[in-house]
Write a protein that holds these residues in place. Structure first.
Motif, PDB file in Angstrom:
ATOM      1  N   ASP A  22      33.733   1.944  14.429  1.00  0.00           N
ATOM      2  CA  ASP A  22      33.642   3.238  15.110  1.00  0.00           C
ATOM      3  C   ASP A  22      35.023   3.656  15.606  1.00  0.00           C
ATOM      4  OD1 ASP A  22      32.888   5.457  16.561  1.00  0.00           O
ATOM      5  OD2 ASP A  22      32.214   4.287  18.300  1.00  0.00           O
ATOM      6  N   SER A  23      35.423   4.887  15.286  1.00  0.00           N
ATOM      7  CA  SER A  23      36.775   5.304  15.690  1.00  0.00           C
ATOM      8  C   SER A  23      36.781   6.171  16.949  1.00  0.00           C
ATOM      9  CB  SER A  23      37.449   6.080  14.556  1.00  0.00           C
ATOM     10  OG  SER A  23      36.854   7.358  14.426  1.00  0.00           O
ATOM     11  N   ASN A  24      35.631   6.756  17.301  1.00  0.00           N
ATOM     12  CA  ASN A  24      35.674   7.749  18.389  1.00  0.00           C
ATOM     13  C   ASN A  24      34.753   7.440  19.574  1.00  0.00           C
ATOM     14  OD1 ASN A  24      33.280   8.178  17.139  1.00  0.00           O
ATOM     15  ND2 ASN A  24      33.480  10.394  16.963  1.00  0.00           N
ATOM     16  N   ASP A  26      31.552   6.904  19.879  1.00  0.00           N
ATOM     17  CA  ASP A  26      30.153   7.340  20.014  1.00  0.00           C
ATOM     18  C   ASP A  26      29.173   6.231  19.610  1.00  0.00           C
ATOM     19  OD1 ASP A  26      30.395   7.272  17.288  1.00  0.00           O
ATOM     20  OD2 ASP A  26      29.720   9.331  16.943  1.00  0.00           O
ATOM     21  N   ILE A  28      28.858   4.797  16.755  1.00  0.00           N
ATOM     22  CA  ILE A  28      28.452   4.832  15.350  1.00  0.00           C
ATOM     23  C   ILE A  28      29.683   4.704  14.460  1.00  0.00           C
ATOM     24  CG2 ILE A  28      27.414   6.303  13.564  1.00  0.00           C
ATOM     25  CD1 ILE A  28      25.756   7.584  15.813  1.00  0.00           C
ATOM     26  N   GLY A  29      29.623   3.792  13.534  1.00  0.00           N
ATOM     27  CA  GLY A  29      30.736   3.610  12.609  1.00  0.00           C
ATOM     28  C   GLY A  29      31.011   4.911  11.867  1.00  0.00           C
ATOM     29  N   ASP A  30      32.253   5.104  11.389  1.00  0.00           N
ATOM     30  CA  ASP A  30      32.595   6.376  10.753  1.00  0.00           C
ATOM     31  C   ASP A  30      33.757   6.189   9.774  1.00  0.00           C
ATOM     32  OD1 ASP A  30      34.891   6.250  12.484  1.00  0.00           O
ATOM     33  OD2 ASP A  30      33.582   6.984  14.083  1.00  0.00           O
ATOM     34  N   GLU A  75      28.222  12.686  11.818  1.00  0.00           N
ATOM     35  CA  GLU A  75      28.597  11.511  12.610  1.00  0.00           C
ATOM     36  C   GLU A  75      29.714  10.694  11.955  1.00  0.00           C
ATOM     37  OE1 GLU A  75      24.657  10.063  12.406  1.00  0.00           O
ATOM     38  OE2 GLU A  75      24.300  10.288  14.550  1.00  0.00           O
TER      39      GLU A  75
HETATM   40 CA    CA Z   1      31.889   7.204  15.502  1.00  0.00          CA
END
Ligand code: CA
Ligand code: GLC
Length: 559
Positions: A22-24, A26, A28-30, A75
């Protein structure tokens, strides 16, 4: 277009984007998370990534329900992020295999939204609509069951008809018999190839052609209707057309998810002269510890070896195998195939890697497998997030309270959720996966099992994979050698050889957490022997009678 068949020299790493990085914050991986780990993948040495779906989706089945084939899930990021990711991969010599989910769409796809409006809507025949049985048409058109459990049909009030869904009711099946649907798929595949994609993993591909008239299925403890929709009448025609019209114009590769595939069918799908798919994922070996693909039973190594022998021989010189133990639909391999490994997690994880990687085919490494991630200790049924679990619980209905303990026991071994907990990157907060609250709980063992630890430890499963992947590259014996098995009836040892131009690789794997006696087969003659790789520091330098330690495994080169 000259096809280089680069997949024959590849090791492919599977990313399940939701759980990768997850970069941000939230939870959730992205895609930007993936970008941040490209150097890690390069270091591991893999040459391609299979990315589970990242298209627009309402996430009933975590992206396997697509509402727009040509755009990226909010997402996960944007199409620009995706382009940056592909470039980043290509710069590092990594190819990208996208998931192609075309047996069904999401019910929120605009085609389906149109299709359900009226019987004469231009998109009506994009899906499979039928009148129900009985006086008011209130009984489903046939007796097929969904692969997740329960009936495969959903009634829709608007037009008073039913639509077919072999998976969840939010995943209506496309009607491949409609040439417009096939043209749409061809177009979409071309769209991604033109954007630089190097291939596709074709989801649930064996189900796209249904028997005409949709007849009732045979009674079956597993899925009812299987024989009416698996390897259906037009499947080879449709796949051949996709290949000729689109795929063959690119140097790409395909792997079909082929549940229920036999050798005969496998040859039809992957035979090089047939121009359909390049490889398929088979399921027989991951059913060596299950009954009817769901109920757990004790892992049967003898059966497992037999399956490998049949497939290695079956496709030899004609098609190409896929080699996998894990993916996003399977529990983690360590507890499954190596039993109670106790303090030998590393040895067991490396042993499984050896067992797979010396076969002919394309090996897949599923995220986390390279550090020996394990199943999650779920405590009760409510903790599972998979739509499949929800389906099974719904089907059980009022009986669920009675069976709760049993159902939980089954999922504790079998749930797809085990593979979907976040990748454990560090021993820090949330295992370094996110700064927020992860969408799935993180396995509490992350403090010991994580990438950072594995990279720092020269003796880790991670470094062993790295070594294996490097060893495999350009190795002609592994690529082309004949397959010969020893010890076929042993319940403890997996022992096979690969023969090529006077050289031979001799593979020995102890699958058990105990000492096992090994005797060199009497037919084994050679003049020179070298220990190529082993999961113990001091395995014997030459092939000899020996006592294998728990999970001890090694490969000798015999000349
Ligand atoms: Ca994310
Ligand atoms: C495949 C996918 C699985 C998904 C199903 C429906 O089996 O691997 O995750 O639930 O297809 O798309």
């Amino acid at each position: 277009m000259e096809r280089t068949r680069w997949y024959k020299d590849s090791v492919i790493y599977q990313i399940y984007p939701r759980s990768f990085m997850d970069s941000n914050g939230d939870g959730i991986g992205d895609i930007r998370g993936i970008i941040s780990k490209l150097d890690y993948l390069k270091d591991l040495g893999i040459n391609a990534v299979w990315l589970s779906p990242c298209y627009k989706s309402p996430n009933d089945d975590n992206g396997y329900d697509i509402s727009d084939y040509r755009d990226i899930m909010d997402e996960f990021g944007t199409l620009d992020d995706w382009k940056e990711m592909v470039n980043g991969m290509h710069e590092r010599g990594i190819k990208l295999i996208m998931d192609l989910v075309v047996n069904h769409t999401s019910d929120e796809h605009k085609w389906f939204q149109e299709s359900k409006k009226s019987k004469d809507n231009p998109y009506r025949d994009y899906y499979i609509w039928r009148k129900g049985k009985g006086k008011n048409g209130k009984r489903p058109p046939n007796n097929w069951t969904s692969r997740f459990g329960g009936r495969a049909w959903e009634y829709d009030e608007t037009t008073g008809e039913w639509y077919l869904h072999l998976f969840s009711k939010k995943q209506p099946d496309l009607n491949w018999d409609n040439p417009k649907v096939r043209a749409e798929v061809h177009d979409m595949v071309k769209y991604w190839l033109d954007l630089g994609v190097d291939g596709f993993r074709c989801d649930a591909i064996t189900y796209i052609s249904k028997v005409e008239g949709l007849p009732d299925g045979k009674w079956n403890i597993g899925i009812r209707g299987d024989e009416q929709f698996t390897h259906g009448p037009n499947i080879h025609k449709y796949l051949h057309a996709l290949n000729k019209e689109v795929l063959s114009n690119y140097d790409c590769m395909t792997v079909g998810e082929a549940s229920g595939v036999t050798i005969e069918q496998g040859l039809l799908y992957t035979g090089e002269d047939r121009e359909e798919l390049d490889t398929v994922f088979t399921f027989e070996h991951v059913n060596c510890d299950t009954i009817a693909q769901l109920l757990p039973k004790k892992f049967n190594l003898v059966q497992f070896k037999k399956v490998f022998r049949r497939w290695q021989w079956g496709l030899f010189g004609k098609g190409w195998n896929s080699l996998y133990l894990e993916n996003h639909d399977q529990p983690r391999s360590l507890p499954r195939f190596t039993g109670d490994y106790g303090e030998y997690r590393k040895e067991a994880g490396k042993m499984l890697a050896i067992a797979m990687h010396f076969h002919q085919g394309v090996p897949y490494v599923y995220q986390g497998q390279e550090i020996g991630m394990t199943n999650y200790p779920f405590k009760n049924l409510d903790e599972y997030q998979d739509v499949l679990v929800a389906y099974v619980r719904k089907v059980l209905g009022v009986f669920e309270p009675l069976l709760k303990g049993f159902v939980h026991k089954v999922f504790l071994k079998r749930a797809r959720d085990h593979a979907r907990t976040p990748v454990q990157w560090t021993a820090g907060e949330n295992a370094g996966f996110t700064t927020g609250r992860p969408w799935m709980p993180i396995n509490p063992n992350y403090t010991e099992i994580n990438v950072e630890e594995a990279m720092a430890d020269p003796d880790s499963i991670y470094h062993f994979y790295k070594k294996l992947i490097a060893y495999r590259k350009g190795n002609e014996i592994i690529r082309n050698g004949l397959y010969k098995t020893n010890y076929t009836s042993s319940k403890d040892i997996f022992c096979y050889e690969r023969w090529y131009e006077g050289k031979r690789l001799f593979v020995i794997c102890n699958f058990k957490n105990k000492e096992v006696k090994f005797k060199v087969p009497s037919s084994c003659a050679y003049s020179h022997c070298n220990l190529e790789i082993s999961n113990y520091k001091d395995s014997p330098e030459t092939l000899q009678n020996m006592t294998l330690r728990p999970y001890e495994s090694m490969v000798y080169l015999l000349v």
